[in-house]
Design an enzyme around this catalytic site. Sequence first.
Site, short mmCIF file in Angstrom:
data_model
loop_
_atom_site.label_atom_id
_atom_site.label_comp_id
_atom_site.label_asym_id
_atom_site.label_seq_id
_atom_site.Cartn_x
_atom_site.Cartn_y
_atom_site.Cartn_z
N ILE A 52 2.09 3.83 3.52
CA ILE A 52 1.69 5.01 4.27
C ILE A 52 0.87 4.62 5.49
CG2 ILE A 52 0.19 7.05 4.19
CD1 ILE A 52 2.87 7.49 2.89
N HIS B 194 -25.67 -8.25 27.61
CA HIS B 194 -25.89 -7.13 28.53
C HIS B 194 -24.92 -7.24 29.71
CE1 HIS B 194 -28.07 -4.15 30.95
NE2 HIS B 194 -27.92 -4.98 31.97
#
Length: 464
Positions: free
Chosen positions: A42, A443
């Site tokens: 599924i 960052h």
Amino acid sequence: MADQGFDMIVIGAGPGGYVAAIRGAQLGLKVAIVEREHMGGICLNWGCIPTKALLRSSEVFHLMGRAGDFGLKAGAVSFDLDAVVKRSRGVAKQLNSGIGHLMKKNRITTFMGEATLPAQGKVAVRTDKGTETLAAKNIVLATGARARELPGLEADGELVWTYKHALLPPHMPKKLLVIGSGAIGIEFASFYNTLGAKTTVVEVMDRILPVEDAEISAFAKKAFEKQGMTIREKAMVKQLDRAKGQVTAHIEQGGKVTKETFDTVISAVGIVGNTEGLGLEDLGVTVEKTHVKTDAQCRTGVPGLYAIGDLAGAPWLAHKASHEGVMVAERIAGGDPHPVDPDAIAGCTYCQPQIASVGLTEAQAKAAGYELKIGRFPFIGNGKAIALGEPEGLVKTIFDAKTGALLGAHMVGAEVTELIQGYVVARQLETTEEDLMHTVFPHPTLSEMMHESVLDAFDRVIHM
């Protein structure tokens, strides 16, 4: 015909079954796998993968509509639902064929047919060529689950859909009712709402996304309502009156029943395990509420018989099934693997905004008696989120105040289904708040919010 002998037989080729088969083969076991319908199960064919392909299309459609926000110009934006669905089915087909290749690569014998267990250690497979009997000391049940259907709310494929119908829609809904606000319901609500369907979600519990942290659920609700969805909590669909091209729903809320007409209904009220027709009761297997009862090692109590994945109960997640498959294969091969810890498994919902979590919610942690330290950091305080044009979101972390252990992490916002794995690894390594505070995050990234949320829990947050 003599029985074909194997070391391990796996019934079901979904993300639990095929992974178990591959790991068993890697460890030198002679493995067979039985699948009655689609390799990949599924998840790959009718669940995880094709829904994510649909949601990616709706995400791009949404961004195209926001072109002006990024200094770009675009003409009238529209979509072709048939083409969107075709792409989704193509993605599933590509991966389906890949599973077949993996079976051949690992020398796993594949049987396409319906399996039953006529006796301990035996599997009968009914194929288009007849019935073959297989034998193995170890059998792994990985038959998965299917959509639950409630009396009076059964799907018909035209007006009332299950997830399968929603993946191959006969029409584009104009006014859509989604019954149930778990991951499946919310993902389809998000997809069709983004494409323009006027969408109402009905949830019987006191809040949508009831397995998530209450604060995250509340944040998501506001975001969905801002997108135009109608959310009705503590409500129940009691009846559906079907007529040509429309359905009238009787919705009970606050002791009153109101009627509202829709052209499409998606029922997403849970799943039931595929236990029928296997012969489990005759073998002495315990089935509770349609799921096979197992211990922490996925053993059913019948020697040599295991059950993994959705068949064996919550959490109903593909990655949980895969990990259980690996664990069982290693045990069968003579190893002593650790049991799978449900609290260490992340849950992800790919709506807009995305939702992801691992571990205990705030309410669960309090109920367990912990003294808590809780940190929060909003997306609006993160440079990358603002640059992406995704300033709405929240990262929440929950710690044991006495030990610094990370008890839970909960997120809502852009790309959080990718970010959550950082906290999953932290929990697996039994990381403390000090370890996380001393970790250097790059960052500019969304991941910096994970760091800031930890810092906030201990009054050290920088950018808020």
